[in-house]
Design a protein around this motif. Sequence first.
Motif, short mmCIF file in Angstrom:
data_model
loop_
_atom_site.label_atom_id
_atom_site.label_comp_id
_atom_site.label_asym_id
_atom_site.label_seq_id
_atom_site.Cartn_x
_atom_site.Cartn_y
_atom_site.Cartn_z
N GLY A 1 -28.13 -1.60 -32.67
CA GLY A 1 -28.59 -0.22 -32.80
C GLY A 1 -28.45 0.30 -34.22
N GLY A 2 -27.76 1.44 -34.37
CA GLY A 2 -27.62 2.07 -35.68
C GLY A 2 -26.40 1.62 -36.47
N PHE A 3 -25.73 0.57 -36.01
CA PHE A 3 -24.48 0.14 -36.66
C PHE A 3 -24.66 -0.15 -38.14
CE2 PHE A 3 -21.60 -3.31 -37.96
CZ PHE A 3 -20.37 -2.74 -37.68
N ILE A 4 -25.73 -0.85 -38.51
CA ILE A 4 -25.93 -1.23 -39.92
C ILE A 4 -26.18 0.01 -40.78
CG2 ILE A 4 -27.34 -2.61 -41.51
CD1 ILE A 4 -27.95 -4.46 -39.09
N HIS A 5 -27.05 0.88 -40.31
CA HIS A 5 -27.33 2.13 -41.03
C HIS A 5 -26.07 2.98 -41.15
CE1 HIS A 5 -29.22 5.94 -42.11
NE2 HIS A 5 -28.62 6.48 -41.07
N GLN A 6 -25.29 3.05 -40.08
CA GLN A 6 -24.13 3.94 -40.04
C GLN A 6 -22.95 3.45 -40.85
OE1 GLN A 6 -23.54 4.18 -35.82
NE2 GLN A 6 -25.38 5.43 -35.49
N THR A 7 -22.95 2.17 -41.22
CA THR A 7 -21.79 1.63 -41.95
C THR A 7 -22.06 1.48 -43.45
OG1 THR A 7 -22.51 -0.60 -41.31
CG2 THR A 7 -20.79 0.43 -39.98
N GLN A 8 -23.02 2.20 -43.97
CA GLN A 8 -23.29 2.12 -45.41
C GLN A 8 -22.11 2.60 -46.25
OE1 GLN A 8 -27.36 3.55 -46.74
NE2 GLN A 8 -27.29 4.34 -44.66
N GLU A 9 -21.49 3.68 -45.82
CA GLU A 9 -20.42 4.29 -46.60
C GLU A 9 -19.03 3.96 -46.06
OE1 GLU A 9 -21.32 5.58 -49.33
OE2 GLU A 9 -23.46 5.54 -48.86
N GLY A 10 -18.95 3.27 -44.97
CA GLY A 10 -17.65 2.94 -44.39
C GLY A 10 -17.82 2.65 -42.91
N MET A 11 -16.81 2.01 -42.35
CA MET A 11 -16.84 1.68 -40.94
C MET A 11 -16.71 2.96 -40.11
SD MET A 11 -17.31 -1.39 -39.88
CE MET A 11 -17.35 -3.08 -40.47
N VAL A 12 -17.72 3.21 -39.29
CA VAL A 12 -17.73 4.41 -38.47
C VAL A 12 -17.21 4.08 -37.08
CG1 VAL A 12 -19.16 6.20 -37.44
CG2 VAL A 12 -19.69 5.36 -39.74
N SER A 13 -16.30 4.90 -36.60
CA SER A 13 -15.79 4.72 -35.25
C SER A 13 -15.71 6.09 -34.58
CB SER A 13 -14.40 4.08 -35.27
OG SER A 13 -13.95 3.80 -33.96
N PHE A 14 -15.86 6.11 -33.29
CA PHE A 14 -15.77 7.38 -32.57
C PHE A 14 -14.32 7.82 -32.48
CE2 PHE A 14 -19.90 5.85 -31.27
CZ PHE A 14 -20.65 7.01 -31.13
N PRO A 15 -14.07 9.13 -32.50
CA PRO A 15 -12.69 9.63 -32.35
C PRO A 15 -12.07 9.12 -31.06
CG PRO A 15 -14.19 11.40 -32.96
CD PRO A 15 -15.04 10.22 -32.63
N GLU A 16 -10.78 8.89 -31.09
CA GLU A 16 -10.09 8.34 -29.92
C GLU A 16 -10.25 9.25 -28.70
OE1 GLU A 16 -8.25 5.75 -27.53
OE2 GLU A 16 -8.92 5.40 -29.60
N ASN B 1 -13.11 -18.83 -36.06
CA ASN B 1 -13.81 -20.11 -35.94
C ASN B 1 -14.57 -20.50 -37.21
OD1 ASN B 1 -13.58 -21.04 -32.92
ND2 ASN B 1 -13.92 -18.83 -32.83
N ASP B 2 -14.36 -19.74 -38.28
CA ASP B 2 -15.00 -20.00 -39.58
C ASP B 2 -16.52 -20.10 -39.45
OD1 ASP B 2 -15.14 -20.39 -42.33
OD2 ASP B 2 -15.00 -22.58 -42.15
N LYS B 3 -17.12 -19.10 -38.80
CA LYS B 3 -18.56 -19.06 -38.60
C LYS B 3 -19.19 -17.96 -39.46
CE LYS B 3 -18.34 -22.27 -35.46
NZ LYS B 3 -18.89 -23.63 -35.71
N GLY B 4 -20.42 -18.21 -39.90
CA GLY B 4 -21.11 -17.27 -40.77
C GLY B 4 -21.85 -16.19 -39.99
N LEU B 5 -21.99 -15.02 -40.62
CA LEU B 5 -22.69 -13.88 -40.02
C LEU B 5 -23.96 -13.58 -40.80
CD1 LEU B 5 -22.71 -11.23 -38.18
CD2 LEU B 5 -21.53 -10.13 -40.12
N TYR B 6 -25.04 -13.33 -40.07
CA TYR B 6 -26.28 -12.86 -40.69
C TYR B 6 -26.53 -11.43 -40.20
CZ TYR B 6 -30.95 -13.06 -42.75
OH TYR B 6 -32.07 -12.83 -43.55
N VAL B 7 -26.84 -10.54 -41.14
CA VAL B 7 -27.05 -9.14 -40.83
C VAL B 7 -28.52 -8.79 -41.05
CG1 VAL B 7 -26.38 -6.76 -41.38
CG2 VAL B 7 -24.70 -8.62 -41.57
N LEU B 8 -29.19 -8.31 -40.00
CA LEU B 8 -30.61 -7.97 -40.08
C LEU B 8 -30.82 -6.55 -39.59
CD1 LEU B 8 -33.65 -8.70 -40.42
CD2 LEU B 8 -33.56 -9.62 -38.08
N GLY B 9 -31.35 -5.68 -40.46
CA GLY B 9 -31.65 -4.33 -40.01
C GLY B 9 -31.52 -3.28 -41.09
N ALA B 10 -31.79 -2.04 -40.72
CA ALA B 10 -31.74 -0.87 -41.59
C ALA B 10 -32.81 -0.97 -42.68
CB ALA B 10 -30.36 -0.68 -42.19
N LYS B 11 -32.77 -0.07 -43.63
CA LYS B 11 -33.76 -0.02 -44.70
C LYS B 11 -33.33 -0.87 -45.89
CE LYS B 11 -35.16 4.75 -43.63
NZ LYS B 11 -35.23 6.14 -44.16
N PRO B 12 -34.29 -1.24 -46.77
CA PRO B 12 -33.91 -1.90 -48.02
C PRO B 12 -32.92 -1.01 -48.78
CG PRO B 12 -36.28 -2.01 -47.71
CD PRO B 12 -35.76 -1.08 -46.64
#
Length: 238
Positions: free
Chosen positions: A181-196, A95-106
């Motif tokens: 939750g911790g999504f922003i902190h956890q995705t600093q180095e790559g997209m984290v997903s739980f094992p299948e 839908n060509d909509k913008g995302l704002y990301v708020l959270g984690a540390k500087p």
Amino acid sequence: MIEEIYQIFYDKLPASLVDILPVYNECKIVTCLNPYYMVKLKTEDYHIYDEFDYICSDGMGPLKLQKWFGHPKSVRLSFDLSAMAGPVFRDAIKNDKGLYVLGAKPGEVEKSVETIKGNFERLRIAGFHHGYIKGEEDKIVSEIKESGASVVIIGMGAPAQDEMAVRLKKAGFVGSVYTCGGFIHQTQEGMVSFPEWSNKLGLRWLYRIFTQRGMLKRLIETYPKFAVTYPLFLLRMK
């Protein structure tokens, strides 16, 4: 009483993923709760959750208990690649909509934004800010509204992230807001997903015990109480 938050949680569970997908012509706010947060929440904070359109179950425990006690409802949904994040981001792209990301540390939020952009190349980032905003909440609300974002994710821990979502709603934000939750902190180095296997077998909690510091302590502190009080709540619903 703890049954009050259980009732709010149950009443606002989505029936499926479709319920929580973004809308862009009004304000929809979505959060997740798990047994740990419900047990630990202060009674005076329960009212925050009345404001949400949907509260997802971040864990299979409540859903299994509901099924066993004759109240089957909803599916497990948390803000990660295996559940909500991918569909929400793809809908914003469509839908060509913008995302704002708020959270984690500087410093962390910037890395997370780069990870998100690297995995969802056509997703438009309207803005971002770290989550250490105490005393500046109104300023950040104005910044988000002025950014043109239609989807906001907030990772500040409960109940702070939930309070911020409600603040956006009351300030007249138009679009969809998700606590993550911790999504922003956890995705600093790559997209984290739980094992299948952990998703398929409903054993994400076991995987988290071995990969997340403090998880075992959290389980021991709160889950026994939940395992007793939530079934009692469900029994009284009959």
